[in-house]
Write an enzyme that holds these catalytic residues in place. Sequence first.
Site, PDB file in Angstrom:
ATOM      1  N   LYS A 265      18.250  -5.274  -6.960  1.00  0.00           N
ATOM      2  CA  LYS A 265      19.505  -4.700  -7.462  1.00  0.00           C
ATOM      3  C   LYS A 265      20.470  -4.581  -6.289  1.00  0.00           C
ATOM      4  O   LYS A 265      20.266  -3.788  -5.377  1.00  0.00           O
ATOM      5  CB  LYS A 265      19.263  -3.346  -8.118  1.00  0.00           C
ATOM      6  CG  LYS A 265      20.518  -2.744  -8.744  1.00  0.00           C
ATOM      7  CD  LYS A 265      20.202  -1.682  -9.770  1.00  0.00           C
ATOM      8  CE  LYS A 265      19.720  -0.406  -9.141  1.00  0.00           C
ATOM      9  NZ  LYS A 265      19.623   0.701 -10.128  1.00  0.00           N
TER      10      LYS A 265
ATOM     11  N   GLY B 275      25.068  -3.877 -14.046  1.00  0.00           N
ATOM     12  CA  GLY B 275      25.429  -2.519 -14.429  1.00  0.00           C
ATOM     13  C   GLY B 275      26.508  -1.985 -13.523  1.00  0.00           C
ATOM     14  O   GLY B 275      27.150  -2.738 -12.776  1.00  0.00           O
ATOM     15  N   GLY B 276      26.716  -0.664 -13.587  1.00  0.00           N
ATOM     16  CA  GLY B 276      27.756  -0.058 -12.780  1.00  0.00           C
ATOM     17  C   GLY B 276      27.505  -0.199 -11.289  1.00  0.00           C
ATOM     18  O   GLY B 276      28.440  -0.271 -10.501  1.00  0.00           O
ATOM     19  N   PHE B 277      26.229  -0.262 -10.882  1.00  0.00           N
ATOM     20  CA  PHE B 277      25.902  -0.380  -9.462  1.00  0.00           C
ATOM     21  C   PHE B 277      26.131  -1.790  -8.958  1.00  0.00           C
ATOM     22  O   PHE B 277      26.636  -1.987  -7.849  1.00  0.00           O
ATOM     23  CB  PHE B 277      24.443   0.032  -9.242  1.00  0.00           C
ATOM     24  CG  PHE B 277      24.009   0.024  -7.804  1.00  0.00           C
ATOM     25  CD1 PHE B 277      23.414  -1.092  -7.247  1.00  0.00           C
ATOM     26  CD2 PHE B 277      24.198   1.137  -7.017  1.00  0.00           C
ATOM     27  CE1 PHE B 277      23.007  -1.099  -5.924  1.00  0.00           C
ATOM     28  CE2 PHE B 277      23.800   1.148  -5.684  1.00  0.00           C
ATOM     29  CZ  PHE B 277      23.202   0.022  -5.144  1.00  0.00           C
ATOM     30  N   GLY B 278      25.784  -2.789  -9.760  1.00  0.00           N
ATOM     31  CA  GLY B 278      25.935  -4.177  -9.335  1.00  0.00           C
ATOM     32  C   GLY B 278      25.026  -5.090 -10.131  1.00  0.00           C
ATOM     33  O   GLY B 278      24.544  -4.745 -11.202  1.00  0.00           O
ATOM     34  N   MET B 279      24.777  -6.284  -9.578  1.00  0.00           N
ATOM     35  CA  MET B 279      23.951  -7.279 -10.245  1.00  0.00           C
ATOM     36  C   MET B 279      22.469  -7.086  -9.901  1.00  0.00           C
ATOM     37  O   MET B 279      22.116  -6.613  -8.824  1.00  0.00           O
ATOM     38  CB  MET B 279      24.383  -8.688  -9.836  1.00  0.00           C
ATOM     39  CG  MET B 279      25.775  -9.057 -10.296  1.00  0.00           C
ATOM     40  SD  MET B 279      25.857  -9.159 -12.100  1.00  0.00           S
ATOM     41  CE  MET B 279      27.574  -9.653 -12.316  1.00  0.00           C
ATOM     42  N   VAL B 280      21.601  -7.501 -10.835  1.00  0.00           N
ATOM     43  CA  VAL B 280      20.156  -7.476 -10.616  1.00  0.00           C
ATOM     44  C   VAL B 280      19.647  -8.906 -10.653  1.00  0.00           C
ATOM     45  O   VAL B 280      19.912  -9.650 -11.604  1.00  0.00           O
ATOM     46  CB  VAL B 280      19.434  -6.623 -11.678  1.00  0.00           C
ATOM     47  CG1 VAL B 280      17.936  -6.564 -11.377  1.00  0.00           C
ATOM     48  CG2 VAL B 280      20.012  -5.221 -11.727  1.00  0.00           C
TER      49      VAL B 280
ATOM     50  N   ASP C 197      19.332  10.094 -17.379  1.00  0.00           N
ATOM     51  CA  ASP C 197      19.898   8.881 -17.999  1.00  0.00           C
ATOM     52  C   ASP C 197      18.814   8.125 -18.770  1.00  0.00           C
ATOM     53  O   ASP C 197      18.662   6.911 -18.624  1.00  0.00           O
ATOM     54  CB  ASP C 197      20.520   7.986 -16.934  1.00  0.00           C
ATOM     55  CG  ASP C 197      21.515   6.986 -17.530  1.00  0.00           C
ATOM     56  OD1 ASP C 197      21.963   7.206 -18.680  1.00  0.00           O
ATOM     57  OD2 ASP C 197      21.853   5.995 -16.863  1.00  0.00           O
TER      58      ASP C 197
ATOM     59  N   ILE D 155      19.433 -11.328 -13.774  1.00  0.00           N
ATOM     60  CA  ILE D 155      18.725 -10.894 -14.983  1.00  0.00           C
ATOM     61  C   ILE D 155      19.339  -9.635 -15.593  1.00  0.00           C
ATOM     62  O   ILE D 155      18.865  -9.145 -16.613  1.00  0.00           O
ATOM     63  CB  ILE D 155      17.234 -10.642 -14.681  1.00  0.00           C
ATOM     64  CG1 ILE D 155      17.081  -9.619 -13.541  1.00  0.00           C
ATOM     65  CG2 ILE D 155      16.520 -11.933 -14.335  1.00  0.00           C
ATOM     66  CD1 ILE D 155      15.640  -9.228 -13.250  1.00  0.00           C
TER      67      ILE D 155
END
Length: 828
Positions: free
Chosen positions: A518, A499-504, A614, A496
Amino acid sequence: MVTKFIRFLPLIIASLVSFSSSFTPSDNYLLNCGSPSNTSIYSRLFLTDSTKPGSDFLSADRSISLKNQVPSPNSSTLYHTARVFTRSSGYRFNIKKNGTHLVRFHFSPFVSQGFDLTTANFSVLVNGNLILGGLHLNNTDTVLREYILKIDRTAVEIVFTPGNESGFGFVNAIELFSAPRDFIVDEGVKLLSADGSKVYKNLSSRVLETVTRINVGGPKVTPFNDTLWRTWIPDDDYLVLKSAARRVNTTHPPNYQTGGASRDIAPDSVYMTAQEMNRENPNFNARFNITWNFPVGSDCARYLVRLHFCDIVSRGLNLLYFNVYINGYLACEDLDLSTVYHALASPVYFDVIVDSGDSTVVQVSVGPSILSSTSAMNAILNGAEIMKILGHENSESSTKEKNIWIIVGLVVGFVGLCLILLALLLVMKCWKKKPKPRPAESVGWTPLRVNGGSSHSRMSEGTAYVSPGPNGYLAMRIPFADLQFATNNFDKSLIIGSGGFGMVYKGVLRDNTKVAVKRGVPGSRQGLPEFQTEITVLSKIRHRHLVSLVGYCEEQSEMILVYEYMEKGPLKKHLYSSGFPPLSWKQRLEICIGSARGLHYLHTGSAQGIIHRDIKSTNILLDENYVAKVADFGLSRSGPCLNETHVSTGVKGSFGYLDPEYFRRQQLTDKSDVYSFGVVLFEVLCARPAVDPLLAREQVNLAEWAMQWQKKGMLEQIIDPHLAGQIKPSSLKKFVETAEKCLADYGVDRPTMGDVLWNLEYALQLQETAQQREPSEGSSVDGPNSPTFGIVPQIPSSNIRADGERGNHNSDISTTDVFSQLMTNDGR
């Protein structure tokens, strides 16, 4: 104008010198499509494409030549004619020498002979490979598409395929020519990603599509002044903060070295100009970055970033050390250009590959290294090229197709085993006595116990209050197997967001609780600080307008955060994304109020408070009832101590929302969040992104653009058209005054989040009653310049509480009631 011409005169002369020694390609096909005669452009002869089928270049009689009867007087003669394809057809070119080639397609639509070329919808294939799919031109602007590809056949076939049976394709001109040797190389190309950097292989075999080509610090370079007939545009519109950069140029031609960059890589005028750090600006401290945002697509593609450097600013060797960052990743550290060839002004270039993720820009930054001396602290950039890598996932897809039957077999077996285990668990559950429910905790503004976990944690009753592990958060651990079950083994169809961290992923836990999972890139520890910060912050706090942390997983090299699921997703999608009904003005006000409550709690809920760092519309999520919750605390920091005014820290955040004072001074306060929230307020009002590089220069930055209209007293001209007739003038005035105050240049002039909250609630009351209350003595309702702006006496809203837990009505008095007594003169 004369001064500007004289300034760049040496560059023009150098360009003429470089053009005189232009590259001569082995294969060189230039076609003036649809034209009965040849034409010369930039000293290059474009041949007519023969109207006789099967001869010269045309492959079949499935095309029509068109002539523009009313061409623009300023347009190139190449665009006065076009070749139209009503069925799949095209051109065939014989190749003398295999290797890397450049292909350019020129499209300039017009209306002629019953064909409106703006309605064309078609695809382009080269040797059977789709390189341009579903091209549709909805205006009369000229479009140039350039591709770099490796040819390993004796001929090149270019086919134009209409999008449907009644459709057609067209082209005005085609260029196909050999690239210089080693124009695209395979050695030493670095791939930057969340799991670190690694070598990217077989780049020369990929198809590259040019997105943008920038002459940093210099004027526009036309094809006439480039040995490969390229256009380089100035960088002004892409600088994030123009005052951070200063143009520099030299009159001396570049010092080309064997094996380095050549005039075919970039023209002299690119290497003779640059942007350097504007160290004369008193608003900046010694260390800051110059940053550019280059717009790209939004399709999570992979890009080749080619950066050009030439040290034209140093007086000696080994004086200039700087770092290069791409999309926030460190691409090159302690770069000293003089060590490459042990000479100054020697052009070099670096190729780096990055994934765009969900971002619509590729961000490039340069800044001083820790090796830089105070007197020589600087960083430069001369040029930049962004090229999209087409079809980079093909090999992965092929591998998955080969293993599809193995996967299906494993899934079927796994499902069967799960069904058996589930039946056994149901039988065992019936034998167990149900545990007594624990009474609900009263949650106020004080942070939760670290050892106590969260009421949203889905751990078993026996583990809710066990002793903490090394990090103090053992109670919130969720087994990796449970998250595999919740997300169907991280099924891609459940993604869904990213981002920079990974997939959600959207997931459902075993107790049927919907969650957002996440997942950091497996095996990567690059996001570890953000991961730990998120757990630290969200395990201590709980509030109706903050997204709750359900738990986390840190096993098998995984970093996974599990949140409550927000049905409606990010606010951004409801403001300017297709497929969502527009929000009413009342809904928008309530969302802003909810977000402000969450931020106010962060800032005041503990002795030091928490600064989010942020705040943006993608980090404000909506539940099924459109209740707003602030999310993503990976960049959060504790606020200053009681005897301090700020926190000194490196700049973090999102461009377009970044507090300019924080950027200049690297001094963080809660007023930095207030500034970002002010941008969100205008985003809500105008329904457009905070930064849109595709707009006109004066409209790129929403905050600057909105303030310009506000100063003219005409802000109503740019608000979301869907709000027409909905907003009462008094409500709009109070809302805009609040947003304007949030965007003050200096934090001391901005209101607190408590002040912002009160004014937004007041704007909502004005909207619902259209009746303005009498202000208390000494307060000001309508005066944004008054020192008491933001202190608005009012009865607190009853439908939105400031205490921590939803549905918790045990407290005799809410924090809103307490603050109303402190913030109004009557209360004093």
